[in-house]
Design a protein around this motif. Structure first.
Motif, PDB file in Angstrom:
ATOM      1  N   MET A   1       0.840  -1.205   0.000  1.00 27.14           N
ATOM      2  CA  MET A   1       0.000   0.000   0.000  1.00 27.14           C
ATOM      3  C   MET A   1       0.873   1.252   0.000  1.00 27.14           C
ATOM      4  N   ILE A   2       0.383   2.296  -0.645  1.00 28.95           N
ATOM      5  CA  ILE A   2       1.127   3.558  -0.699  1.00 28.95           C
ATOM      6  C   ILE A   2       0.919   4.315   0.608  1.00 28.95           C
ATOM      7  N   THR A   3       2.027   4.627   1.282  1.00 29.46           N
ATOM      8  CA  THR A   3       1.940   5.434   2.506  1.00 29.46           C
ATOM      9  C   THR A   3       2.600   6.793   2.333  1.00 29.46           C
ATOM     10  N   GLU A   4       3.445   6.926   1.320  1.00 32.80           N
ATOM     11  CA  GLU A   4       4.120   8.193   1.065  1.00 32.80           C
ATOM     12  C   GLU A   4       3.805   8.667  -0.353  1.00 32.80           C
ATOM     13  N   ILE A   5       3.556   9.941  -0.485  1.00 34.83           N
ATOM     14  CA  ILE A   5       3.288  10.539  -1.793  1.00 34.83           C
ATOM     15  C   ILE A   5       4.294  11.649  -2.017  1.00 34.83           C
ATOM     16  N   ASN A   6       5.021  11.567  -3.108  1.00 38.05           N
ATOM     17  CA  ASN A   6       6.012  12.599  -3.425  1.00 38.05           C
ATOM     18  C   ASN A   6       5.281  13.836  -3.943  1.00 38.05           C
ATOM     19  N   ALA A   7       5.211  14.839  -3.105  1.00 37.61           N
ATOM     20  CA  ALA A   7       4.488  16.057  -3.478  1.00 37.61           C
ATOM     21  C   ALA A   7       5.382  17.285  -3.344  1.00 37.61           C
ATOM     22  N   ASP A   8       6.691  17.108  -3.538  1.00 39.29           N
ATOM     23  CA  ASP A   8       7.617  18.229  -3.382  1.00 39.29           C
ATOM     24  C   ASP A   8       7.297  19.359  -4.352  1.00 39.29           C
ATOM     25  N   GLY A   9       7.067  19.004  -5.609  1.00 38.25           N
ATOM     26  CA  GLY A   9       6.734  20.030  -6.604  1.00 38.25           C
ATOM     27  C   GLY A   9       5.452  20.758  -6.262  1.00 38.25           C
ATOM     28  N   LEU A  10       4.467  20.023  -5.768  1.00 34.13           N
ATOM     29  CA  LEU A  10       3.193  20.624  -5.377  1.00 34.13           C
ATOM     30  C   LEU A  10       3.385  21.581  -4.205  1.00 34.13           C
ATOM     31  N   ARG A  11       4.188  21.174  -3.239  1.00 31.16           N
ATOM     32  CA  ARG A  11       4.421  22.042  -2.068  1.00 31.16           C
ATOM     33  C   ARG A  11       5.202  23.293  -2.474  1.00 31.16           C
ATOM     34  N   ASN A  12       6.124  23.153  -3.401  1.00 27.72           N
ATOM     35  CA  ASN A  12       6.846  24.333  -3.899  1.00 27.72           C
ATOM     36  C   ASN A  12       5.873  25.313  -4.545  1.00 27.72           C
ATOM     37  N   ALA A  13       4.927  24.782  -5.319  1.00 35.30           N
ATOM     38  CA  ALA A  13       3.928  25.645  -5.966  1.00 35.30           C
ATOM     39  C   ALA A  13       3.056  26.335  -4.923  1.00 35.30           C
ATOM     40  N   MET A  14       2.709  25.627  -3.853  1.00 36.17           N
ATOM     41  CA  MET A  14       1.895  26.234  -2.792  1.00 36.17           C
ATOM     42  C   MET A  14       2.674  27.332  -2.072  1.00 36.17           C
ATOM     43  N   ALA A  15       3.990  27.104  -1.891  1.00 39.17           N
ATOM     44  CA  ALA A  15       4.820  28.140  -1.266  1.00 39.17           C
ATOM     45  C   ALA A  15       4.891  29.377  -2.151  1.00 39.17           C
ATOM     46  N   LEU A  16       4.997  29.164  -3.461  1.00 37.30           N
ATOM     47  CA  LEU A  16       5.017  30.298  -4.396  1.00 37.30           C
ATOM     48  C   LEU A  16       3.698  31.054  -4.357  1.00 37.30           C
ATOM     49  N   LEU A  17       2.601  30.320  -4.215  1.00 36.57           N
ATOM     50  CA  LEU A  17       1.298  30.983  -4.117  1.00 36.57           C
ATOM     51  C   LEU A  17       1.247  31.851  -2.862  1.00 36.57           C
ATOM     52  N   GLY A  18       1.743  31.321  -1.745  1.00 33.75           N
ATOM     53  CA  GLY A  18       1.757  32.116  -0.513  1.00 33.75           C
ATOM     54  C   GLY A  18       2.555  33.395  -0.677  1.00 33.75           C
ATOM     55  N   ASP A  19       3.716  33.301  -1.335  1.00 34.65           N
ATOM     56  CA  ASP A  19       4.540  34.492  -1.557  1.00 34.65           C
ATOM     57  C   ASP A  19       3.819  35.485  -2.476  1.00 34.65           C
ATOM     58  N   ALA A  20       3.182  34.950  -3.518  1.00 33.87           N
ATOM     59  CA  ALA A  20       2.478  35.813  -4.470  1.00 33.87           C
ATOM     60  C   ALA A  20       1.304  36.518  -3.790  1.00 33.87           C
ATOM     61  N   GLN A  21       0.601  35.813  -2.931  1.00 37.59           N
ATOM     62  CA  GLN A  21      -0.534  36.417  -2.225  1.00 37.59           C
ATOM     63  C   GLN A  21      -0.067  37.497  -1.251  1.00 37.59           C
TER      64      GLN A  21
END
Length: 214
Positions: A1-21
């Motif tokens: 079963m999958i317990t880890e999801i590689n979401a580094d790129g997604l988190r980087n995009a969310m951080a960029l959104l926070g900075d942009a906001q």
């Protein structure tokens, strides 16, 4: 079963959104400050115009000759009107030169999040489909191997220790209609041997050794 999801790129995009906001909030605060200043000027301008109307109404009611010099109120109105124009232009410049780019950055960051989330989903579901196909292959092999052994113990007396297999399940791709396990292809002895050739060969060898001892 999958317990880890590689979401580094997604988190980087969310951080960029926070900075942009945050950057957009700073620009919006500048616009709000100009709006407040403009509102104050417009309130003072409205009061000055009302004062001028009252002053001119008194002159008209008194029957006095027309004044040759402008009223001091008119000077204030002209100055306030100029301030109003400057502040209106300033607000427009900030909106065009700073707010619009800030909004574009926010939209771009949101789009990056959407694409990043979609990419995570694509990567995860492709991995799941691969594991599903691998599991189906293992199930197919196990069924074929079990069924081959059942051919070696066909009597009713053997059935307690060697319970017969259930009907082979039909297993389709998770996405699509291709069959990963087709019962039709596992219904006859020769087809079972074709599905598990190594085991079938080894069983024949051992069986030959046993028969040679009789």
């Amino acid at each position: 079963m999958i317990t880890e999801i590689n979401a580094d790129g997604l988190r980087n995009a969310m951080a960029l959104l926070g900075d942009a906001q945050k950057a957009r909030t700073v620009v919006q605060e500048k616009i709000d400050a100009v709006k407040r200043e403009l509102g104050d000027v417009e309130a003072r301008l409205g009061a000055a115009r009302e004062e001028l109307r009252n002053e001119e109404a008194k002159i008209a009611a008194s029957g006095s000759h027309m004044p040759d010099e402008p009223s001091p109120v008119e000077g204030r109105i002209a100055l306030l009107t100029r301030h109003q124009r400057i502040l209106t232009t300033r607000r427009g410049l900030i909106e065009q030169q700073e707010l619009k780019p800030a909004d574009d950055q926010v939209r771009a960051a949101k789009e990056a999040i959407r694409r990043g989330w979609r990419l995570v989903g694509l990567q995860q579901t492709e991995d799941i489909r691969t594991r599903y196909r691998e599991a189906a292959a293992m199930l197919r092999a196990a069924y074929a191997e079990y069924a081959l052994w059942m051919w070696e113990f066909p009597s009713e007396a053997d059935s307690r220790d060697f319970p017969r297999q259930h009907k082979c399940p039909t297993v389709s791709e998770l996405a699509g209609f291709d069959l990963l396990i087709n019962p039709i292809l596992l219904g006859a002895r020769e087809r079972l041997e074709a599905a598990a050739p190594d085991l079938a060969a080894r069983i024949r060898e051992l069986r030959a050794e046993i028969d040679g001892c009789k």
